[in-house]
Design a protein around this motif. Sequence first.
Motif, PDB file in Angstrom:
ATOM      1  N   ILE A  49       0.845  -1.195   0.000  1.00 51.78           N
ATOM      2  CA  ILE A  49       0.000   0.000   0.000  1.00 51.78           C
ATOM      3  C   ILE A  49       0.884   1.251   0.000  1.00 51.78           C
ATOM      4  O   ILE A  49       0.647   2.199  -0.756  1.00 51.78           O
ATOM      5  N   GLY A  50       1.916   1.248   0.832  1.00 46.08           N
ATOM      6  CA  GLY A  50       2.844   2.380   0.870  1.00 46.08           C
ATOM      7  C   GLY A  50       3.558   2.567  -0.449  1.00 46.08           C
ATOM      8  O   GLY A  50       3.732   3.697  -0.933  1.00 46.08           O
ATOM      9  N   LEU A  51       3.976   1.469  -1.056  1.00 44.59           N
ATOM     10  CA  LEU A  51       4.650   1.542  -2.351  1.00 44.59           C
ATOM     11  C   LEU A  51       3.697   2.080  -3.422  1.00 44.59           C
ATOM     12  O   LEU A  51       4.084   2.920  -4.239  1.00 44.59           O
ATOM     13  N   ALA A  52       2.455   1.626  -3.403  1.00 41.11           N
ATOM     14  CA  ALA A  52       1.465   2.122  -4.364  1.00 41.11           C
ATOM     15  C   ALA A  52       1.240   3.625  -4.183  1.00 41.11           C
ATOM     16  O   ALA A  52       1.139   4.366  -5.168  1.00 41.11           O
ATOM     17  N   MET A  53       1.194   4.075  -2.937  1.00 43.74           N
ATOM     18  CA  MET A  53       1.013   5.506  -2.680  1.00 43.74           C
ATOM     19  C   MET A  53       2.221   6.304  -3.166  1.00 43.74           C
ATOM     20  O   MET A  53       2.077   7.399  -3.708  1.00 43.74           O
ATOM     21  N   LEU A  54       3.417   5.740  -2.994  1.00 49.29           N
ATOM     22  CA  LEU A  54       4.627   6.404  -3.476  1.00 49.29           C
ATOM     23  C   LEU A  54       4.595   6.559  -4.997  1.00 49.29           C
ATOM     24  O   LEU A  54       4.829   7.635  -5.535  1.00 49.29           O
ATOM     25  N   TRP A  55       4.260   5.463  -5.695  1.00 48.78           N
ATOM     26  CA  TRP A  55       4.176   5.516  -7.155  1.00 48.78           C
ATOM     27  C   TRP A  55       3.071   6.466  -7.604  1.00 48.78           C
ATOM     28  O   TRP A  55       3.214   7.214  -8.566  1.00 48.78           O
ATOM     29  N   GLU A  56       1.962   6.424  -6.885  1.00 46.39           N
ATOM     30  CA  GLU A  56       0.840   7.287  -7.238  1.00 46.39           C
ATOM     31  C   GLU A  56       1.249   8.761  -7.156  1.00 46.39           C
ATOM     32  O   GLU A  56       0.842   9.576  -7.980  1.00 46.39           O
ATOM     33  N   SER A  57       2.070   9.111  -6.171  1.00 49.25           N
ATOM     34  CA  SER A  57       2.504  10.498  -6.048  1.00 49.25           C
ATOM     35  C   SER A  57       3.629  10.836  -7.026  1.00 49.25           C
ATOM     36  O   SER A  57       3.789  11.991  -7.421  1.00 49.25           O
ATOM     37  N   ALA A  58       4.413   9.846  -7.445  1.00 50.71           N
ATOM     38  CA  ALA A  58       5.534  10.091  -8.353  1.00 50.71           C
ATOM     39  C   ALA A  58       5.077  10.273  -9.807  1.00 50.71           C
ATOM     40  O   ALA A  58       5.678  11.051 -10.546  1.00 50.71           O
ATOM     41  N   TRP A  59       4.036   9.570 -10.218  1.00 46.96           N
ATOM     42  CA  TRP A  59       3.593   9.638 -11.606  1.00 46.96           C
ATOM     43  C   TRP A  59       3.233  11.049 -12.053  1.00 46.96           C
ATOM     44  O   TRP A  59       3.663  11.483 -13.123  1.00 46.96           O
ATOM     45  N   PRO A  60       2.450  11.796 -11.285  1.00 45.69           N
ATOM     46  CA  PRO A  60       2.142  13.167 -11.731  1.00 45.69           C
ATOM     47  C   PRO A  60       3.399  14.035 -11.860  1.00 45.69           C
ATOM     48  O   PRO A  60       3.463  14.887 -12.748  1.00 45.69           O
ATOM     49  N   LYS A  61       4.374  13.829 -11.012  1.00 44.96           N
ATOM     50  CA  LYS A  61       5.625  14.588 -11.106  1.00 44.96           C
ATOM     51  C   LYS A  61       6.331  14.316 -12.429  1.00 44.96           C
ATOM     52  O   LYS A  61       7.056  15.154 -12.946  1.00 44.96           O
ATOM     53  N   ALA A  62       6.107  13.115 -12.968  1.00 44.03           N
ATOM     54  CA  ALA A  62       6.722  12.744 -14.245  1.00 44.03           C
ATOM     55  C   ALA A  62       5.803  13.083 -15.424  1.00 44.03           C
ATOM     56  O   ALA A  62       6.089  12.720 -16.559  1.00 44.03           O
TER      57      ALA A  62
END
Length: 90
Positions: A49-62
């Motif tokens: 869940i934490g990893l998914a949240m990290l990726w979820e926040s990183a995608w918009p930055k990219a």
Amino acid sequence: MKCCAGILEPMTIFEAFVAASGKSSQATSSALWGQFAEKTADVMTEGPIGLAMLWESAWPKAGKTVTGKPRRSNVMKYAIATWTRTSYHP
């Protein structure tokens, strides 16, 4: 990490280990698993869940679009069903 410590407190694990013999053995492992199996599964679900949240926040930055959200209830059901099978522990 804070969330996991709230689910399965480190001192509780330590006290159970000491009460079970305080030694590394099959009997101690079985005692700990008997006491903490469900909470262990709960803690293990926090990683994905934490990893998914990290990726979820990183995608918009990219500059990417996030579709869908991790569903804690689905992850919990899968983890509990998987990790409470007797073939995964002593």
